[in-house]
Design a protein around this motif. Structure first.
Motif, PDB file in Angstrom:
ATOM      1  N   LEU A 100      -6.058   3.681  -4.244  1.00  0.00           N
ATOM      2  CA  LEU A 100      -5.814   4.794  -3.327  1.00  0.00           C
ATOM      3  C   LEU A 100      -6.529   6.051  -3.812  1.00  0.00           C
ATOM      4  N   LYS A 101      -6.576   6.200  -5.114  1.00  0.00           N
ATOM      5  CA  LYS A 101      -7.284   7.356  -5.685  1.00  0.00           C
ATOM      6  C   LYS A 101      -8.763   7.339  -5.273  1.00  0.00           C
ATOM      7  N   ARG A 102      -9.362   6.168  -5.324  1.00  0.00           N
ATOM      8  CA  ARG A 102     -10.775   6.084  -4.939  1.00  0.00           C
ATOM      9  C   ARG A 102     -10.973   6.448  -3.464  1.00  0.00           C
ATOM     10  N   LEU A 103     -10.049   6.029  -2.622  1.00  0.00           N
ATOM     11  CA  LEU A 103     -10.154   6.407  -1.202  1.00  0.00           C
ATOM     12  C   LEU A 103     -10.059   7.920  -1.047  1.00  0.00           C
ATOM     13  N   ARG A 104      -9.145   8.523  -1.796  1.00  0.00           N
ATOM     14  CA  ARG A 104      -8.998   9.987  -1.712  1.00  0.00           C
ATOM     15  C   ARG A 104     -10.236  10.695  -2.245  1.00  0.00           C
ATOM     16  N   GLU A 105     -10.819  10.152  -3.287  1.00  0.00           N
ATOM     17  CA  GLU A 105     -11.998  10.789  -3.889  1.00  0.00           C
ATOM     18  C   GLU A 105     -13.212  10.820  -2.967  1.00  0.00           C
ATOM     19  N   VAL A 106     -13.309   9.852  -2.070  1.00  0.00           N
ATOM     20  CA  VAL A 106     -14.429   9.898  -1.119  1.00  0.00           C
ATOM     21  C   VAL A 106     -14.033  10.631   0.163  1.00  0.00           C
ATOM     22  N   GLY A 107     -12.858  11.264   0.151  1.00  0.00           N
ATOM     23  CA  GLY A 107     -12.555  12.188   1.233  1.00  0.00           C
ATOM     24  C   GLY A 107     -11.551  11.739   2.278  1.00  0.00           C
ATOM     25  N   PHE A 108     -10.952  10.582   2.114  1.00  0.00           N
ATOM     26  CA  PHE A 108      -9.971  10.164   3.121  1.00  0.00           C
ATOM     27  C   PHE A 108      -8.653  10.923   2.932  1.00  0.00           C
ATOM     28  N   SER A 109      -8.086  11.368   4.036  1.00  0.00           N
ATOM     29  CA  SER A 109      -6.793  12.046   4.002  1.00  0.00           C
ATOM     30  C   SER A 109      -5.678  11.015   3.901  1.00  0.00           C
TER      31      SER A 109
ATOM     32  N   ASP B  44     -21.197   6.348   1.288  1.00  0.00           N
ATOM     33  CA  ASP B  44     -20.289   6.046   0.169  1.00  0.00           C
ATOM     34  C   ASP B  44     -18.855   5.934   0.662  1.00  0.00           C
ATOM     35  N   GLN B  45     -18.512   6.777   1.623  1.00  0.00           N
ATOM     36  CA  GLN B  45     -17.147   6.762   2.126  1.00  0.00           C
ATOM     37  C   GLN B  45     -16.822   5.422   2.803  1.00  0.00           C
ATOM     38  N   HIS B  46     -17.740   4.978   3.636  1.00  0.00           N
ATOM     39  CA  HIS B  46     -17.486   3.712   4.322  1.00  0.00           C
ATOM     40  C   HIS B  46     -17.565   2.524   3.379  1.00  0.00           C
ATOM     41  N   ARG B  47     -18.412   2.608   2.370  1.00  0.00           N
ATOM     42  CA  ARG B  47     -18.444   1.522   1.388  1.00  0.00           C
ATOM     43  C   ARG B  47     -17.089   1.399   0.673  1.00  0.00           C
ATOM     44  N   GLU B  48     -16.539   2.528   0.251  1.00  0.00           N
ATOM     45  CA  GLU B  48     -15.212   2.492  -0.398  1.00  0.00           C
ATOM     46  C   GLU B  48     -14.158   1.940   0.563  1.00  0.00           C
ATOM     47  N   MET B  49     -14.243   2.386   1.822  1.00  0.00           N
ATOM     48  CA  MET B  49     -13.270   1.938   2.825  1.00  0.00           C
ATOM     49  C   MET B  49     -13.298   0.413   2.975  1.00  0.00           C
ATOM     50  N   LEU B  50     -14.492  -0.154   2.991  1.00  0.00           N
ATOM     51  CA  LEU B  50     -14.603  -1.601   3.189  1.00  0.00           C
ATOM     52  C   LEU B  50     -14.333  -2.375   1.901  1.00  0.00           C
ATOM     53  N   ASP B  51     -14.653  -1.790   0.752  1.00  0.00           N
ATOM     54  CA  ASP B  51     -14.241  -2.422  -0.511  1.00  0.00           C
ATOM     55  C   ASP B  51     -12.708  -2.532  -0.558  1.00  0.00           C
ATOM     56  N   PHE B  52     -12.056  -1.461  -0.128  1.00  0.00           N
ATOM     57  CA  PHE B  52     -10.586  -1.470  -0.098  1.00  0.00           C
ATOM     58  C   PHE B  52     -10.072  -2.520   0.895  1.00  0.00           C
ATOM     59  N   ALA B  53     -10.698  -2.585   2.051  1.00  0.00           N
ATOM     60  CA  ALA B  53     -10.283  -3.569   3.065  1.00  0.00           C
ATOM     61  C   ALA B  53     -10.410  -4.990   2.523  1.00  0.00           C
ATOM     62  N   GLU B  54     -11.502  -5.251   1.823  1.00  0.00           N
ATOM     63  CA  GLU B  54     -11.705  -6.583   1.249  1.00  0.00           C
ATOM     64  C   GLU B  54     -10.621  -6.897   0.210  1.00  0.00           C
TER      65      GLU B  54
ATOM     66  N   VAL C 267       0.842  -1.205   0.000  1.00  0.00           N
ATOM     67  CA  VAL C 267       0.000   0.000   0.000  1.00  0.00           C
ATOM     68  C   VAL C 267       0.874   1.251   0.000  1.00  0.00           C
ATOM     69  N   ALA C 268       1.925   1.252   0.813  1.00  0.00           N
ATOM     70  CA  ALA C 268       2.776   2.442   0.901  1.00  0.00           C
ATOM     71  C   ALA C 268       3.721   2.541  -0.296  1.00  0.00           C
ATOM     72  N   ASP C 269       3.830   1.454  -1.062  1.00  0.00           N
ATOM     73  CA  ASP C 269       4.789   1.390  -2.175  1.00  0.00           C
ATOM     74  C   ASP C 269       6.202   1.656  -1.665  1.00  0.00           C
ATOM     75  N   ILE C 270       6.594   0.903  -0.653  1.00  0.00           N
ATOM     76  CA  ILE C 270       7.963   1.018  -0.135  1.00  0.00           C
ATOM     77  C   ILE C 270       8.912   0.439  -1.181  1.00  0.00           C
ATOM     78  N   ARG C 271       9.944   1.196  -1.517  1.00  0.00           N
ATOM     79  CA  ARG C 271      10.863   0.812  -2.599  1.00  0.00           C
ATOM     80  C   ARG C 271      12.064   0.071  -2.028  1.00  0.00           C
ATOM     81  N   PRO C 272      12.401  -1.076  -2.544  1.00  0.00           N
ATOM     82  CA  PRO C 272      13.633  -1.734  -2.084  1.00  0.00           C
ATOM     83  C   PRO C 272      14.848  -0.872  -2.440  1.00  0.00           C
ATOM     84  N   ASN C 273      15.765  -0.724  -1.508  1.00  0.00           N
ATOM     85  CA  ASN C 273      17.013  -0.018  -1.832  1.00  0.00           C
ATOM     86  C   ASN C 273      17.750  -0.770  -2.935  1.00  0.00           C
ATOM     87  N   ASP C 274      18.433  -0.004  -3.779  1.00  0.00           N
ATOM     88  CA  ASP C 274      19.212  -0.643  -4.856  1.00  0.00           C
ATOM     89  C   ASP C 274      20.157  -1.713  -4.310  1.00  0.00           C
ATOM     90  N   GLU C 275      20.720  -1.458  -3.135  1.00  0.00           N
ATOM     91  CA  GLU C 275      21.720  -2.381  -2.592  1.00  0.00           C
ATOM     92  C   GLU C 275      21.164  -3.798  -2.412  1.00  0.00           C
TER      93      GLU C 275
END
Lengths: 188, 188, 188, 188, 188, 188
Positions: free
Chosen positions: F142-151, F118-128, E174-182
């Motif tokens: 992640l874009k969909r989560l942001r679109e429904v207002g998650f920071s 809608d926000q919670h539906r997106e949140m749980l779709d993502f969780a699944e 989810v965070a898209d953590i990047r492996p270091n080149d090393e």
């Protein structure tokens, strides 16, 4: 009739419902103390109502299985198919018939977590497989049921309960049939 | 009765079968020119026979769908569930009702390969999803059916055909109901 | 060349096709009495045509398997992959080579429904697994093939048929290669 | 020939191998500085060797794709199919042709983690889908490839690489073809 | 801190990071010769950083398993979950601790291709199952672990490594953590 | 300590448990009125106990989410993973924090059946999705989560709850941690 019995189709008014179906609904209402929502929901299409409940009646009244085994099968299958109405309503029935207040939550979540006899474990393993991958069922599966003591008629009845609830689960999900509030709490 | 109508349960003799069921079997035999094996197979349990065929009758006789659409749904669902009896027997019915000799093989294999209207493509996409992952069906799926022109009743009827054949496929597979030889060739 | 041999790529005209490929197409046409659509379809890219049919020729001509076993494998794999062209065209070949008019429909739908020797059942179980989850194949799978009597070369040949049709099924699906009408009916 | 080129079939001795195949093996050995194990492995069956490598040659020599795109497809598909030989050997080729030492590990693990153009992302999404669920591929998938700029021939070539490596992955897994030690490190 | 340590969340500046976390990061940097990106990434949320690395420390420092077994589990699980950071970074650790330069690529791709003891094969089969289908794990799975010699504590530790990396893999993806080149090259 | 807190590992006696852990267990017992079985279960390995509950504490005490949202995520994820302990124990917590007696059964069975924003539906779709197929998560999700207002921080916290319960579910299933009887009924 409860307008909110289902979310995706209109629930008919009493006057639109044929007498034989009204009669059945009234009997169920008297029995349960409330009208389980599956009845007004299926009244949407009377010909389907009759066949659907005839099948359910046959499953519970003309059977080689214990009623508690039937409800164990229903709750397990409905858990696999993620069907809210059937998990909640038949969870209540299972608590009543098995006199086991925790069994329904266990089977709906994962039948492997319940304290089952070997026979019932095989029965529910079979129910899960026939639900998830019907095309993979073969002679080995029936052999295992026989080895833990199920008779030919019991195997037919087990398969029938699983199959009919593969129907019920799908209709309840598509129609969005809502479990009555009463079912959530009953016999806990 | 054909003893080989199914591989995993005993087929009852005529004398063991209640009159109303015999009558239905005889009617079907006269209609088809042979006895489709699902009838003697389900005679194993008369109460199930009655409910099962009442449901099937309701699906085809009290419906907002064309008969050809019903058989398209049945063949598609049965292909997804890998059910031999239903693919072969209803494949024959589809060839007859749709007057389309190749459509059954196309839908049984992969409905994406058939030359379908947008409406029928959506209908069969829905049938596939409701069969494979009933718990994932949601409002979006019903919205798509409505957008291609299906009415509320048609959607109920589509869902019912899919659901009932999720029952039929499982019983036919568990019982190992054998398609009659006649079905393989009929109307090609 | 039949312009409708495939739905998603242009079929070349005769004059665009190299001589060696035309010659092969003409031989196949003479053999079958019609031109199976896979030939004009693959003529789209002559270098692929040559390698593809050389592989197919090697599978059928330099083999430790019976031709009927090869077609059993092809139809089973193509059923798992939902490939219309291969199910229909090789279904016809299986009916011819196995002299078993119902076997193709059985294997395409679900090989568990066919009346198979233990050896052929293992062979098709292996074909299904290698198709559905190639990464899960391990020593146990090969041991089971050996235990039912397959030699080392037969196992290589079985794996090769399964693997090549995992190629063919994907190309036929992407290109939308259409089964010739003749195949649907042939040898029923 | 390296006896350990594969784990589940005997590798032939040089004297058992036909001259044209020996010649090809010697060329590859000269090119690479070692003999990639897929060559002695496929020499087990000369007719298959010839068709297999002709197809591979056609994919890389008669193509509308860049060599680097071909290896991106191969590594992605082989990662989905969990095929060690193809991931390791073609991972090395991808590092060489793309001059991108990290790309192979990224695509073999999860193509979504690589820094790809939109065009290449669509290409690899398509490769993943055609590998995992060939029967679900439809017009929409091809439309998306066209929308990011792939020509008709490029789409054929993409589908062909994916399809051939669905063959290669299965044969390499069944035969347990071992990646040469050299490939693991090459061009990192 | 390396701003590019992850692709989907901002990496905090040194001055924003609490002292205890900075201290840990500096220790890791000294140890490895570079700062593995998972440390600045998790510094995004200090309370999570502490718990996450405490768990990792417990897994490697208070354990009945060999360090090499732990890394075998991590790489196998991360391969199943398609997690780039964990495959690449722990692949490097596995090469170091197992002194086996090829083992990481083998386990990340398909543990069935590695030359494992029976005990380690069972351990990794269990890891795969617990990762892919946790709800299907049952007594039989634990019995098999015991039969190849794992003690009760070892089974707890195996399950813990698998479980924690089912957490790590998801956060890294989810965070898209990047492996270091090393990491890509280390100890090959 | 309740010996039956888990089915597959021995629960330590009080005297074997380090003081800091006993203290935590006693606090929890005072809070709940009984000792939730996950505490004595994890006391099996004190170093794991500390990290595990530190993580849980961080998730609920240092968070941008509402407590009710956290429990919605936990119950949904645990339903997907078929984990009895987490469904039952966190179902109780969800009923308490959301003051919604039916929501837990709905989310554990199928979050699509709950009446969600809608926000919670997106949140749980993502969780699944993050639970079922972590490797398929990409920028679009992640874009969909942001679109429904998650920071950004809320997205980190959502991913963390999902990830930690992918750990918890697996440990609870392997250890067979039993939900206390009290949880089944609480706040219904």
């Amino acid at each position: 009739m409860n307008e909110d019995a289902m979310g995706r189709f209109p629930v008919p008014d009493r006057e639109e419902i044929p007498d034989d179906i009204l009669e059945r609904i009234d009997e169920e209402t008297e029995d349960a103390g409330f009208t389980p929502n599956v009845f007004p929901a299926f009244a949407y299409k009377p010909s389907h109502f009759r066949a659907f409940f005839d099948y359910h009646d046959a499953l519970t009244e003309d059977t080689s299985l214990e009623r508690e085994e039937i409800e164990m099968l229903v709750v397990t299958v409905s858990g696999v198919n993620d069907c809210l109405y059937c998990v909640v309503a038949h969870g209540a029935l299972l608590r009543i018939f098995a006199e086991a207040p925790k069994l329904a939550d266990q089977l709906a979540t994962n039948h492997r977590t319940a304290d089952l006899s070997d026979q019932h474990r095989e029965m529910l393993d079979f129910a899960e497989k026939l639900t998830e991958s019907p095309g993979k069922v073969d002679d080995e599966d029936l052999k295992r049921l026989r080895e833990v003591g199920f008779s030919t008629e019991e195997i037919w009845d087990i398969a029938s309960v699983v199959s009919v609830f593969n129907l019920s689960n799908r209709m309840a999900t598509v129609a969005d049939i809502r479990p009555n509030d009463e079912f959530y709490d009953m016999a806990r």
